[in-house]
Write an enzyme that holds these catalytic residues in place. Sequence first.
Site, PDB file in Angstrom:
ATOM      1  N   ALA A   1       0.820  -1.217   0.000  1.00  0.00           N
ATOM      2  CA  ALA A   1       0.000   0.000   0.000  1.00  0.00           C
ATOM      3  C   ALA A   1       0.850   1.262   0.000  1.00  0.00           C
ATOM      4  O   ALA A   1       0.377   2.338  -0.393  1.00  0.00           O
ATOM      5  CB  ALA A   1      -0.925   0.000   1.214  1.00  0.00           C
ATOM      6  N   GLU A   2       2.091   1.157   0.465  1.00  0.00           N
ATOM      7  CA  GLU A   2       2.950   2.333   0.560  1.00  0.00           C
ATOM      8  C   GLU A   2       3.724   2.619  -0.724  1.00  0.00           C
ATOM      9  O   GLU A   2       3.771   3.753  -1.184  1.00  0.00           O
ATOM     10  CB  GLU A   2       3.954   2.146   1.710  1.00  0.00           C
ATOM     11  CG  GLU A   2       3.347   2.312   3.088  1.00  0.00           C
ATOM     12  CD  GLU A   2       2.931   3.744   3.354  1.00  0.00           C
ATOM     13  OE1 GLU A   2       3.682   4.657   2.993  1.00  0.00           O
ATOM     14  OE2 GLU A   2       1.833   3.948   3.886  1.00  0.00           O
ATOM     15  N   SER A   3       4.361   1.589  -1.281  1.00  0.00           N
ATOM     16  CA  SER A   3       5.295   1.814  -2.388  1.00  0.00           C
ATOM     17  C   SER A   3       5.254   0.749  -3.460  1.00  0.00           C
ATOM     18  O   SER A   3       6.036   0.824  -4.415  1.00  0.00           O
ATOM     19  CB  SER A   3       6.725   1.882  -1.833  1.00  0.00           C
ATOM     20  OG  SER A   3       7.074   0.619  -1.258  1.00  0.00           O
TER      21      SER A   3
ATOM     22  N   GLN B   1       8.091   4.451   2.917  1.00  0.00           N
ATOM     23  CA  GLN B   1       7.698   5.836   2.634  1.00  0.00           C
ATOM     24  C   GLN B   1       7.833   6.770   3.842  1.00  0.00           C
ATOM     25  O   GLN B   1       6.882   7.418   4.269  1.00  0.00           O
ATOM     26  CB  GLN B   1       6.280   5.871   2.081  1.00  0.00           C
ATOM     27  CG  GLN B   1       6.186   5.390   0.646  1.00  0.00           C
ATOM     28  CD  GLN B   1       6.919   6.299  -0.333  1.00  0.00           C
ATOM     29  OE1 GLN B   1       6.441   7.364  -0.684  1.00  0.00           O
ATOM     30  NE2 GLN B   1       8.090   5.866  -0.785  1.00  0.00           N
TER      31      GLN B   1
ATOM     32  N   TYR C   1      -7.118   4.605   2.683  1.00  0.00           N
ATOM     33  CA  TYR C   1      -5.888   3.862   2.944  1.00  0.00           C
ATOM     34  C   TYR C   1      -6.156   2.523   3.624  1.00  0.00           C
ATOM     35  O   TYR C   1      -5.622   1.482   3.211  1.00  0.00           O
ATOM     36  CB  TYR C   1      -4.958   4.724   3.802  1.00  0.00           C
ATOM     37  CG  TYR C   1      -3.606   4.111   4.082  1.00  0.00           C
ATOM     38  CD1 TYR C   1      -2.611   4.126   3.121  1.00  0.00           C
ATOM     39  CD2 TYR C   1      -3.326   3.530   5.323  1.00  0.00           C
ATOM     40  CE1 TYR C   1      -1.367   3.579   3.380  1.00  0.00           C
ATOM     41  CE2 TYR C   1      -2.078   2.988   5.586  1.00  0.00           C
ATOM     42  CZ  TYR C   1      -1.105   3.018   4.607  1.00  0.00           C
ATOM     43  OH  TYR C   1       0.123   2.468   4.864  1.00  0.00           O
TER      44      TYR C   1
END
Length: 540
Positions: free
Chosen positions: A151-153, A170, A260
Amino acid sequence: MRYLFLLFLIFSFSACAQFNKPKEVKYLENKALENATTKEEICPPETDSLLAEQKEQPQENLEEEVVANPEDKDANLLPQEEDVLAKEDTLNFELDLYETKELKLYFKYYTHSKRKIFVRWLERAQAYLPFIRKVFKEQGLPEDLIFLPFAESGFNPWAYSRAGAAGLWQFMPYTAKKYGLRVDWWIDERRDPYKSTYAAAEMLKELYAEFGDWYLALAAYNAGPGKIRQALKKSKEDNFFDLCSNKKNRRYLRLETRHYVPKFLAILKIVRHLEELGFEPLNWEETPTQAKLSIPPSTDLLAFAQALGWNWNRFREHNPFVRRMVSPPDGEITVYLPQEKVELARQFLEKEKKSYAGFIRYKVRSGDSLWTISRRYGVPIAVLKKINDLKNNLLHPNTLLIIPRGDRESEENVLASVRTSAQKRANYEVKAGDTLWSISRQFKVSVKTLKIANGLTSSRLSIGQKLYIPDLGGQQTRLAREEVKKFHQGQLVRYQVRRGDNLWTIAKRFGVSWKQIALWNNLSSDSILRPGDTLKIYVP
Protein backbone atom coordinates in the site's frame (compact mmCIF):
# COMPACT_ATOMS: atom_id res chain seq x y z
CA MET A 1 3.15 24.77 -25.59
CA ARG A 2 3.82 25.72 -21.97
CA TYR A 3 7.46 26.21 -22.89
CA LEU A 4 6.60 28.57 -25.72
CA PHE A 5 4.08 30.39 -23.56
CA LEU A 6 6.78 31.00 -20.97
CA LEU A 7 9.05 32.40 -23.66
CA PHE A 8 6.23 34.69 -24.75
CA LEU A 9 5.88 36.06 -21.23
CA ILE A 10 9.61 36.67 -20.98
CA PHE A 11 9.71 38.64 -24.21
CA SER A 12 6.50 40.53 -23.52
CA PHE A 13 7.25 41.76 -20.05
CA SER A 14 11.10 41.71 -19.96
CA ALA A 15 10.83 40.61 -16.38
CA CYS A 16 12.30 37.82 -14.31
CA ALA A 17 10.99 34.38 -15.19
CA GLN A 18 7.81 33.40 -13.43
CA PHE A 19 7.05 29.81 -12.60
CA ASN A 20 3.87 28.52 -14.23
CA LYS A 21 2.18 25.52 -12.70
CA PRO A 22 2.72 22.49 -14.96
CA LYS A 23 -0.02 20.25 -16.16
CA GLU A 24 -1.36 17.94 -13.47
CA VAL A 25 0.10 14.46 -13.46
CA LYS A 26 -0.36 11.54 -11.14
CA TYR A 27 2.28 10.74 -8.55
CA LEU A 28 2.93 8.44 -5.64
CA GLU A 29 0.73 10.04 -3.01
CA ASN A 30 1.92 12.27 -0.17
CA LYS A 31 3.11 10.72 3.09
CA ALA A 32 2.38 13.71 5.27
CA LEU A 33 3.48 12.52 8.70
CA GLU A 34 3.06 14.80 11.68
CA ASN A 35 5.74 17.47 12.00
CA ALA A 36 7.39 16.22 8.81
CA THR A 37 9.80 18.76 7.48
CA THR A 38 9.53 18.68 4.97
CA LYS A 39 27.42 17.85 -9.86
CA GLU A 40 28.77 16.83 -9.57
CA GLU A 41 31.87 16.38 -11.73
CA ILE A 42 33.87 16.96 -14.84
CA CYS A 43 35.21 13.51 -15.67
CA PRO A 44 38.94 13.56 -16.31
CA PRO A 45 40.01 11.80 -19.52
CA GLU A 46 40.93 8.60 -17.74
CA THR A 47 37.43 8.19 -16.35
CA ASP A 48 35.38 9.01 -19.46
CA SER A 49 34.61 5.33 -19.91
CA LEU A 50 32.83 5.29 -16.57
CA LEU A 51 30.09 7.69 -17.65
CA ALA A 52 27.71 4.83 -18.32
CA GLU A 53 28.13 3.66 -14.75
CA GLN A 54 27.07 7.01 -13.30
CA LYS A 55 23.42 6.69 -14.25
CA GLU A 56 20.94 6.37 -11.44
CA GLN A 57 19.94 2.80 -10.69
CA PRO A 58 17.11 1.88 -13.08
CA GLN A 59 13.84 1.73 -11.19
CA GLU A 60 10.17 1.24 -11.76
CA ASN A 61 8.28 4.41 -12.51
CA LEU A 62 6.29 5.68 -9.58
CA GLU A 63 3.14 3.73 -10.19
CA GLU A 64 -0.15 5.54 -9.98
CA GLU A 65 -1.71 2.26 -8.85
CA VAL A 66 -0.21 2.81 -5.40
CA VAL A 67 -2.38 5.86 -4.84
CA ALA A 68 -5.28 5.31 -7.21
CA ASN A 69 -8.89 5.90 -6.24
CA PRO A 70 -10.50 3.19 -8.41
CA GLU A 71 -13.91 3.58 -9.95
CA ASP A 72 -16.45 0.81 -10.40
CA LYS A 73 -15.61 0.26 -14.06
CA ASP A 74 -14.18 -3.25 -13.93
CA ALA A 75 -16.12 -6.30 -14.95
CA ASN A 76 -18.16 -8.07 -12.30
CA LEU A 77 -16.28 -10.37 -9.96
CA LEU A 78 -16.08 -14.02 -10.88
CA PRO A 79 -17.89 -16.49 -8.58
CA GLN A 80 -14.61 -17.66 -7.00
CA GLU A 81 -13.62 -14.02 -6.41
CA GLU A 82 -16.97 -13.32 -4.74
CA ASP A 83 -16.33 -16.36 -2.52
CA VAL A 84 -12.90 -15.06 -1.50
CA LEU A 85 -14.28 -11.61 -0.77
CA ALA A 86 -17.03 -13.09 1.41
CA LYS A 87 -14.72 -15.30 3.49
CA GLU A 88 -14.22 -14.49 7.14
CA ASP A 89 -10.50 -14.94 7.45
CA THR A 90 -8.67 -15.81 10.61
CA LEU A 91 -6.74 -12.61 11.12
CA ASN A 92 -3.52 -12.20 13.01
CA PHE A 93 -4.76 -9.13 14.83
CA GLU A 94 -8.11 -7.79 15.88
CA LEU A 95 -8.97 -6.57 12.46
CA ASP A 96 -12.29 -7.74 11.08
CA LEU A 97 -12.46 -7.20 7.36
CA TYR A 98 -15.20 -4.62 7.33
CA GLU A 99 -17.16 -4.94 4.11
CA THR A 100 -16.94 -1.45 2.63
CA LYS A 101 -17.56 -0.17 -0.84
CA GLU A 102 -13.94 0.99 -1.05
CA LEU A 103 -12.58 -2.42 -0.03
CA LYS A 104 -14.49 -4.09 -2.85
CA LEU A 105 -13.38 -1.45 -5.35
CA TYR A 106 -9.70 -1.98 -4.48
CA PHE A 107 -10.15 -5.75 -4.54
CA LYS A 108 -11.53 -5.55 -8.09
CA TYR A 109 -8.92 -2.98 -9.09
CA TYR A 110 -5.94 -5.17 -8.18
CA THR A 111 -7.43 -8.47 -9.35
CA HIS A 112 -8.79 -7.15 -12.67
CA SER A 113 -7.67 -3.96 -14.41
CA LYS A 114 -4.33 -3.68 -12.56
CA ARG A 115 -3.65 -7.38 -12.18
CA LYS A 116 -0.34 -7.20 -14.10
CA ILE A 117 0.84 -4.41 -11.81
CA PHE A 118 -0.04 -6.46 -8.73
CA VAL A 119 1.86 -9.44 -10.17
CA ARG A 120 4.92 -7.19 -10.52
CA TRP A 121 4.54 -6.06 -6.92
CA LEU A 122 4.36 -9.67 -5.76
CA GLU A 123 7.56 -10.49 -7.64
CA ARG A 124 9.28 -7.44 -6.19
CA ALA A 125 8.10 -8.25 -2.66
CA GLN A 126 9.59 -11.73 -2.79
CA ALA A 127 13.08 -10.41 -2.03
CA TYR A 128 11.97 -8.66 1.19
CA LEU A 129 8.99 -10.45 2.73
CA PRO A 130 10.90 -13.26 4.52
CA PHE A 131 13.15 -10.67 6.20
CA ILE A 132 10.25 -8.38 7.11
CA ARG A 133 8.27 -11.28 8.57
CA LYS A 134 11.26 -12.27 10.71
CA VAL A 135 11.72 -8.71 12.03
CA PHE A 136 8.01 -8.17 12.79
CA LYS A 137 7.86 -11.49 14.61
CA GLU A 138 10.86 -10.46 16.73
CA GLN A 139 9.17 -7.13 17.47
CA GLY A 140 5.88 -8.77 18.48
CA LEU A 141 3.89 -7.23 15.63
CA PRO A 142 0.99 -8.89 13.80
CA GLU A 143 2.16 -10.73 10.72
CA ASP A 144 -0.47 -9.08 8.52
CA LEU A 145 1.45 -5.81 8.77
CA ILE A 146 4.34 -7.19 6.72
CA PHE A 147 2.24 -6.51 3.61
CA LEU A 148 1.95 -2.78 4.31
CA PRO A 149 4.63 -1.84 1.71
CA PHE A 150 2.19 -2.96 -0.99
CA ALA A 151 0.00 0.00 0.00
CA GLU A 152 2.95 2.33 0.56
CA SER A 153 5.30 1.81 -2.39
CA GLY A 154 4.45 -1.38 -4.24
CA PHE A 155 7.57 -2.80 -2.52
CA ASN A 156 9.84 -0.41 -4.45
CA PRO A 157 12.84 0.73 -2.34
CA TRP A 158 13.52 3.50 -4.88
CA ALA A 159 10.03 5.00 -4.70
CA TYR A 160 9.72 8.71 -3.94
CA SER A 161 6.46 10.51 -3.26
CA ARG A 162 5.71 13.97 -4.58
CA ALA A 163 6.23 15.28 -1.05
CA GLY A 164 9.64 13.63 -0.62
CA ALA A 165 8.76 10.43 1.27
CA ALA A 166 11.00 7.56 0.19
CA GLY A 167 11.63 3.85 0.28
CA LEU A 168 9.58 0.71 0.92
CA TRP A 169 7.97 2.27 3.98
CA GLN A 170 7.70 5.84 2.63
CA PHE A 171 9.34 7.77 5.45
CA MET A 172 9.59 11.54 5.35
CA PRO A 173 13.09 12.85 6.26
CA TYR A 174 12.11 14.18 9.69
CA THR A 175 10.31 10.99 10.68
CA ALA A 176 13.13 8.81 9.34
CA LYS A 177 15.66 10.63 11.53
CA LYS A 178 13.34 10.32 14.51
CA TYR A 179 13.51 6.54 14.15
CA GLY A 180 17.27 6.39 13.69
CA LEU A 181 17.68 6.50 9.92
CA ARG A 182 20.35 8.67 8.34
CA VAL A 183 19.19 10.99 5.57
CA ASP A 184 21.76 13.43 4.21
CA TRP A 185 23.91 14.32 1.21
CA TRP A 186 25.84 11.05 1.46
CA ILE A 187 23.25 8.36 2.11
CA ASP A 188 19.49 7.94 2.44
CA GLU A 189 18.66 5.03 4.71
CA ARG A 190 14.98 5.33 3.92
CA ARG A 191 16.07 3.44 0.80
CA ASP A 192 17.73 0.75 2.93
CA PRO A 193 15.07 -2.03 2.95
CA TYR A 194 16.59 -3.61 6.06
CA LYS A 195 17.19 -0.65 8.37
CA SER A 196 13.95 1.03 7.32
CA THR A 197 12.01 -2.13 8.23
CA TYR A 198 13.22 -1.88 11.83
CA ALA A 199 12.25 1.80 11.84
CA ALA A 200 8.77 1.01 10.48
CA ALA A 201 8.27 -1.69 13.12
CA GLU A 202 9.15 0.78 15.87
CA MET A 203 6.82 3.40 14.49
CA LEU A 204 3.89 0.98 14.15
CA LYS A 205 4.36 -0.18 17.73
CA GLU A 206 4.27 3.40 18.97
CA LEU A 207 1.13 4.20 16.98
CA TYR A 208 -0.70 1.14 18.30
CA ALA A 209 0.37 1.98 21.85
CA GLU A 210 -1.17 5.44 21.43
CA PHE A 211 -4.44 4.56 19.68
CA GLY A 212 -5.02 0.98 20.90
CA ASP A 213 -6.63 0.11 17.56
CA TRP A 214 -4.96 -1.09 14.40
CA TYR A 215 -7.32 0.72 12.04
CA LEU A 216 -6.50 4.04 13.68
CA ALA A 217 -2.81 3.14 13.90
CA LEU A 218 -2.72 2.46 10.15
CA ALA A 219 -4.54 5.71 9.40
CA ALA A 220 -1.99 7.51 11.60
CA TYR A 221 0.86 5.84 9.70
CA ASN A 222 -0.55 7.40 6.55
CA ALA A 223 -1.67 10.82 7.73
CA GLY A 224 0.35 11.33 10.90
CA PRO A 225 -0.84 10.81 14.49
CA GLY A 226 -1.61 14.50 14.95
CA LYS A 227 -4.18 14.45 12.15
CA ILE A 228 -5.90 11.40 13.63
CA ARG A 229 -5.95 12.86 17.15
CA GLN A 230 -7.47 16.05 15.81
CA ALA A 231 -10.07 14.19 13.72
CA LEU A 232 -11.18 12.06 16.68
CA LYS A 233 -11.43 15.08 18.91
CA LYS A 234 -13.47 17.16 16.48
CA SER A 235 -15.76 14.33 15.38
CA LYS A 236 -16.20 12.87 18.88
CA GLU A 237 -15.86 9.40 17.32
CA ASP A 238 -13.68 6.64 18.73
CA ASN A 239 -13.05 4.36 15.74
CA PHE A 240 -11.86 4.63 12.15
CA PHE A 241 -14.96 3.43 10.30
CA ASP A 242 -17.41 5.68 12.14
CA LEU A 243 -15.00 8.52 11.51
CA CYS A 244 -15.06 7.82 7.77
CA SER A 245 -18.66 6.68 7.22
CA ASN A 246 -20.29 9.75 8.72
CA LYS A 247 -20.44 12.40 5.97
CA LYS A 248 -20.09 15.22 8.49
CA ASN A 249 -16.80 13.79 9.67
CA ARG A 250 -15.20 13.28 6.28
CA ARG A 251 -13.82 16.80 6.20
CA TYR A 252 -11.45 15.89 9.02
CA LEU A 253 -9.48 13.37 6.93
CA ARG A 254 -8.18 13.51 3.38
CA LEU A 255 -9.59 11.08 0.82
CA GLU A 256 -6.22 9.32 0.69
CA THR A 257 -6.38 8.49 4.40
CA ARG A 258 -10.05 7.48 4.31
CA HIS A 259 -9.22 5.01 1.52
CA TYR A 260 -5.89 3.86 2.94
CA VAL A 261 -7.25 1.29 5.39
CA PRO A 262 -9.81 -0.25 2.96
CA LYS A 263 -7.05 -0.45 0.34
CA PHE A 264 -4.77 -2.28 2.75
CA LEU A 265 -7.57 -4.64 3.78
CA ALA A 266 -8.24 -5.43 0.12
CA ILE A 267 -4.54 -6.20 -0.36
CA LEU A 268 -4.64 -8.50 2.68
CA LYS A 269 -7.64 -10.32 1.26
CA ILE A 270 -5.79 -10.87 -2.02
CA VAL A 271 -2.47 -12.06 -0.57
CA ARG A 272 -4.24 -14.54 1.70
CA HIS A 273 -5.94 -16.16 -1.29
CA LEU A 274 -3.41 -15.83 -4.08
CA GLU A 275 -3.84 -19.29 -5.56
CA GLU A 276 -7.63 -19.15 -5.42
CA LEU A 277 -7.46 -15.88 -7.33
CA GLY A 278 -5.08 -17.28 -9.95
CA PHE A 279 -1.86 -15.66 -8.70
CA GLU A 280 1.39 -17.52 -8.10
CA PRO A 281 1.87 -18.28 -4.38
CA LEU A 282 4.54 -16.49 -2.39
CA ASN A 283 7.74 -18.37 -1.67
CA TRP A 284 8.43 -18.11 2.05
CA GLU A 285 11.85 -19.72 1.88
CA GLU A 286 14.55 -17.42 3.14
CA THR A 287 16.16 -15.47 0.34
CA PRO A 288 19.97 -15.79 0.03
CA THR A 289 21.53 -14.08 3.03
CA GLN A 290 23.08 -10.70 2.34
CA ALA A 291 26.37 -10.34 4.16
CA LYS A 292 26.86 -7.07 6.04
CA LEU A 293 30.23 -5.38 5.81
CA SER A 294 31.47 -2.24 7.56
CA ILE A 295 33.02 0.34 5.24
CA PRO A 296 35.55 2.85 6.67
CA PRO A 297 35.05 6.61 6.23
CA SER A 298 35.96 8.15 2.85
CA THR A 299 36.19 4.79 1.08
CA ASP A 300 36.18 4.94 -2.71
CA LEU A 301 32.98 3.00 -3.35
CA LEU A 302 33.32 3.01 -7.14
CA ALA A 303 36.73 1.35 -6.88
CA PHE A 304 35.25 -0.97 -4.24
CA ALA A 305 32.49 -2.03 -6.67
CA GLN A 306 35.01 -2.56 -9.46
CA ALA A 307 37.09 -4.77 -7.16
CA LEU A 308 34.01 -6.98 -6.80
CA GLY A 309 33.67 -7.25 -10.56
CA TRP A 310 30.63 -4.95 -10.58
CA ASN A 311 29.74 -1.68 -12.21
CA TRP A 312 28.19 1.11 -10.16
CA ASN A 313 24.60 0.18 -10.94
CA ARG A 314 25.12 -3.39 -9.80
CA PHE A 315 26.54 -2.17 -6.49
CA ARG A 316 23.50 0.03 -5.96
CA GLU A 317 21.12 -2.83 -6.69
CA HIS A 318 22.36 -4.25 -3.40
CA ASN A 319 22.77 -0.86 -1.71
CA PRO A 320 20.09 1.56 -2.93
CA PHE A 321 20.65 3.89 0.03
CA VAL A 322 24.11 4.97 -1.21
CA ARG A 323 23.99 8.36 -2.95
CA ARG A 324 27.66 9.09 -3.68
CA MET A 325 30.62 7.16 -5.05
CA VAL A 326 32.51 7.79 -1.82
CA SER A 327 31.45 6.78 1.69
CA PRO A 328 30.82 9.55 4.26
CA PRO A 329 33.98 10.94 5.88
CA ASP A 330 32.44 11.12 9.36
CA GLY A 331 31.95 7.46 10.15
CA GLU A 332 31.53 3.89 8.97
CA ILE A 333 28.57 2.66 6.96
CA THR A 334 27.27 -0.87 6.43
CA VAL A 335 26.87 -2.25 2.92
CA TYR A 336 25.20 -5.46 1.78
CA LEU A 337 26.88 -8.05 -0.42
CA PRO A 338 26.32 -11.66 -1.50
CA GLN A 339 28.34 -13.97 0.70
CA GLU A 340 30.58 -14.99 -2.19
CA LYS A 341 31.79 -11.39 -2.61
CA VAL A 342 32.89 -10.85 0.99
CA GLU A 343 36.45 -12.09 0.58
CA LEU A 344 37.09 -9.85 -2.43
CA ALA A 345 35.64 -6.93 -0.48
CA ARG A 346 37.91 -7.54 2.49
CA GLN A 347 40.97 -7.80 0.27
CA PHE A 348 40.15 -4.41 -1.23
CA LEU A 349 39.64 -2.78 2.18
CA GLU A 350 42.95 -4.16 3.45
CA LYS A 351 44.93 -2.48 0.66
CA GLU A 352 46.96 0.50 1.82
CA LYS A 353 47.02 2.29 -1.54
CA LYS A 354 44.47 5.07 -1.85
CA SER A 355 42.16 4.74 -4.88
CA TYR A 356 40.50 7.66 -6.63
CA ALA A 357 37.93 6.17 -9.02
CA GLY A 358 35.13 7.69 -6.93
CA PHE A 359 36.84 11.07 -6.62
CA ILE A 360 37.75 13.95 -8.88
CA ARG A 361 41.25 15.33 -8.41
CA TYR A 362 41.04 19.08 -8.81
CA LYS A 363 43.93 21.54 -8.88
CA VAL A 364 42.98 24.92 -7.43
CA ARG A 365 43.32 27.78 -9.90
CA SER A 366 43.76 31.50 -9.33
CA GLY A 367 40.39 33.01 -8.44
CA ASP A 368 38.92 29.77 -7.13
CA SER A 369 37.07 29.69 -3.84
CA LEU A 370 35.33 26.92 -1.96
CA TRP A 371 32.04 28.54 -2.94
CA THR A 372 32.79 28.49 -6.69
CA ILE A 373 34.09 24.90 -6.55
CA SER A 374 31.08 23.86 -4.48
CA ARG A 375 28.76 25.42 -7.03
CA ARG A 376 30.61 23.92 -9.98
CA TYR A 377 30.53 20.35 -8.69
CA GLY A 378 27.34 20.38 -6.64
CA VAL A 379 29.18 19.44 -3.44
CA PRO A 380 28.44 21.31 -0.18
CA ILE A 381 31.29 23.44 1.19
CA ALA A 382 31.16 21.52 4.48
CA VAL A 383 31.77 18.27 2.56
CA LEU A 384 34.72 19.75 0.66
CA LYS A 385 36.29 20.94 3.90
CA LYS A 386 35.70 17.65 5.69
CA ILE A 387 37.02 15.37 2.96
CA ASN A 388 40.11 17.55 2.39
CA ASP A 389 40.73 18.26 6.09
CA LEU A 390 40.56 22.03 5.55
CA LYS A 391 40.55 24.13 8.72
CA ASN A 392 39.36 27.34 7.03
CA ASN A 393 38.04 28.61 3.71
CA LEU A 394 41.37 29.79 2.31
CA LEU A 395 42.62 28.13 -0.87
CA HIS A 396 46.00 28.50 -2.56
CA PRO A 397 46.62 28.04 -6.30
CA ASN A 398 47.92 24.57 -7.28
CA THR A 399 46.54 22.97 -4.12
CA LEU A 400 45.15 19.53 -5.00
CA LEU A 401 41.59 18.86 -3.77
CA ILE A 402 39.68 15.61 -3.95
CA ILE A 403 35.99 15.94 -4.69
CA PRO A 404 33.57 13.05 -4.20
CA ARG A 405 31.81 12.05 -7.36
CA GLY A 406 28.05 11.84 -7.53
CA ASP A 407 25.89 9.86 -9.93
CA ARG A 408 25.76 12.30 -12.80
CA GLU A 409 27.86 15.03 -14.32
CA SER A 410 27.50 18.62 -13.23
CA GLU A 411 24.85 20.19 -15.41
CA GLU A 412 26.98 23.29 -15.86
CA ASN A 413 29.89 21.28 -17.23
CA VAL A 414 27.73 19.18 -19.52
CA LEU A 415 26.21 22.34 -20.94
CA ALA A 416 29.68 23.85 -21.32
CA SER A 417 30.69 20.78 -23.32
CA VAL A 418 27.63 21.16 -25.54
CA ARG A 419 28.40 24.86 -26.09
CA THR A 420 31.97 24.09 -27.11
CA SER A 421 30.79 21.48 -29.57
CA ALA A 422 28.17 23.87 -30.97
CA GLN A 423 30.79 26.60 -31.51
CA LYS A 424 32.93 24.22 -33.57
CA ARG A 425 30.09 23.56 -35.99
CA ALA A 426 28.36 26.96 -35.76
CA ASN A 427 26.58 27.94 -38.97
CA TYR A 428 24.74 31.11 -37.98
CA GLU A 429 25.77 34.48 -36.54
CA VAL A 430 23.25 36.43 -34.45
CA LYS A 431 22.26 39.76 -36.00
CA ALA A 432 20.59 42.85 -34.53
CA GLY A 433 16.93 42.14 -33.83
CA ASP A 434 17.35 38.36 -33.73
CA THR A 435 15.60 36.31 -31.07
CA LEU A 436 15.48 32.57 -30.61
CA TRP A 437 11.86 32.73 -31.66
CA SER A 438 12.62 34.54 -34.94
CA ILE A 439 15.55 32.23 -35.70
CA SER A 440 13.42 29.18 -35.00
CA ARG A 441 10.76 30.47 -37.43
CA GLN A 442 13.38 31.25 -40.08
CA PHE A 443 14.95 27.78 -40.02
CA LYS A 444 11.79 25.84 -39.12
CA VAL A 445 13.13 24.35 -35.91
CA SER A 446 11.74 24.71 -32.43
CA VAL A 447 13.15 27.09 -29.82
CA LYS A 448 13.68 24.07 -27.57
CA THR A 449 15.80 22.36 -30.24
CA LEU A 450 17.93 25.48 -30.67
CA LYS A 451 18.53 25.72 -26.92
CA ILE A 452 19.40 22.03 -26.60
CA ALA A 453 21.74 22.02 -29.61
CA ASN A 454 23.62 25.08 -28.29
CA GLY A 455 23.58 24.31 -24.55
CA LEU A 456 21.55 27.43 -23.76
CA THR A 457 19.72 27.84 -20.46
CA SER A 458 18.12 31.20 -21.23
CA SER A 459 16.73 32.93 -24.31
CA ARG A 460 19.13 35.87 -24.24
CA LEU A 461 21.30 36.36 -27.36
CA SER A 462 24.06 38.83 -28.19
CA ILE A 463 24.95 40.32 -31.58
CA GLY A 464 27.75 38.32 -33.18
CA GLN A 465 27.03 35.20 -31.11
CA LYS A 466 27.63 31.98 -33.07
CA LEU A 467 24.86 29.38 -33.11
CA TYR A 468 24.57 25.91 -34.52
CA ILE A 469 21.29 25.46 -36.42
CA PRO A 470 20.68 21.73 -36.65
CA ASP A 471 18.46 19.82 -38.99
CA LEU A 472 15.41 19.02 -36.89
CA GLY A 473 15.65 15.31 -37.57
CA GLY A 474 19.40 15.15 -37.94
CA GLN A 475 21.80 12.95 -36.07
CA GLN A 476 23.63 15.95 -34.63
CA THR A 477 20.47 17.19 -32.93
CA ARG A 478 19.89 13.79 -31.38
CA LEU A 479 23.48 13.71 -30.16
CA ALA A 480 23.08 17.17 -28.66
CA ARG A 481 19.93 16.07 -26.88
CA GLU A 482 21.75 13.06 -25.43
CA GLU A 483 24.54 15.29 -24.15
CA VAL A 484 22.15 17.58 -22.32
CA LYS A 485 20.19 14.66 -20.93
CA LYS A 486 23.26 13.62 -18.96
CA PHE A 487 22.64 16.23 -16.32
CA HIS A 488 19.10 14.87 -15.89
CA GLN A 489 20.31 11.42 -14.92
CA GLY A 490 18.86 10.43 -11.60
CA GLN A 491 15.53 9.42 -10.18
CA LEU A 492 12.88 11.85 -11.31
CA VAL A 493 10.65 13.08 -8.49
CA ARG A 494 7.68 15.35 -9.06
CA TYR A 495 7.63 17.50 -5.96
CA GLN A 496 4.55 19.49 -5.01
CA VAL A 497 5.46 22.83 -3.43
CA ARG A 498 4.05 23.38 0.06
CA ARG A 499 3.50 26.49 2.13
CA GLY A 500 6.82 27.94 3.36
CA ASP A 501 8.96 26.19 0.72
CA ASN A 502 11.74 27.90 -1.17
CA LEU A 503 14.40 26.59 -3.55
CA TRP A 504 16.99 26.33 -0.78
CA THR A 505 14.83 24.28 1.62
CA ILE A 506 13.64 21.97 -1.17
CA ALA A 507 17.21 21.45 -2.38
CA LYS A 508 18.35 20.58 1.14
CA ARG A 509 15.54 18.04 1.51
CA PHE A 510 16.58 16.14 -1.64
CA GLY A 511 20.35 16.49 -1.36
CA VAL A 512 20.78 18.63 -4.48
CA SER A 513 21.64 22.30 -5.03
CA TRP A 514 19.04 25.02 -5.49
CA LYS A 515 20.72 25.95 -8.77
CA GLN A 516 20.11 22.45 -10.09
CA ILE A 517 16.41 22.72 -9.26
CA ALA A 518 16.28 26.12 -10.92
CA LEU A 519 17.94 24.78 -14.08
CA TRP A 520 15.71 21.70 -14.25
CA ASN A 521 12.60 23.89 -14.00
CA ASN A 522 13.67 27.03 -15.93
CA LEU A 523 13.60 29.16 -12.78
CA SER A 524 15.70 32.06 -11.59
CA SER A 525 16.82 32.71 -8.01
CA ASP A 526 13.92 35.11 -7.48
CA SER A 527 11.20 33.02 -9.14
CA ILE A 528 8.03 32.81 -7.11
CA LEU A 529 7.02 29.38 -5.82
CA ARG A 530 3.39 28.88 -4.91
CA PRO A 531 1.82 26.02 -2.90
CA GLY A 532 0.60 23.41 -5.35
CA ASP A 533 3.26 24.12 -8.01
CA THR A 534 5.08 21.02 -9.21
CA LEU A 535 8.88 20.86 -9.60
CA LYS A 536 11.02 18.29 -11.38
CA ILE A 537 13.88 17.05 -9.16
CA TYR A 538 16.45 14.42 -10.14
CA VAL A 539 17.40 12.69 -6.90
CA PRO A 540 20.89 11.10 -6.70
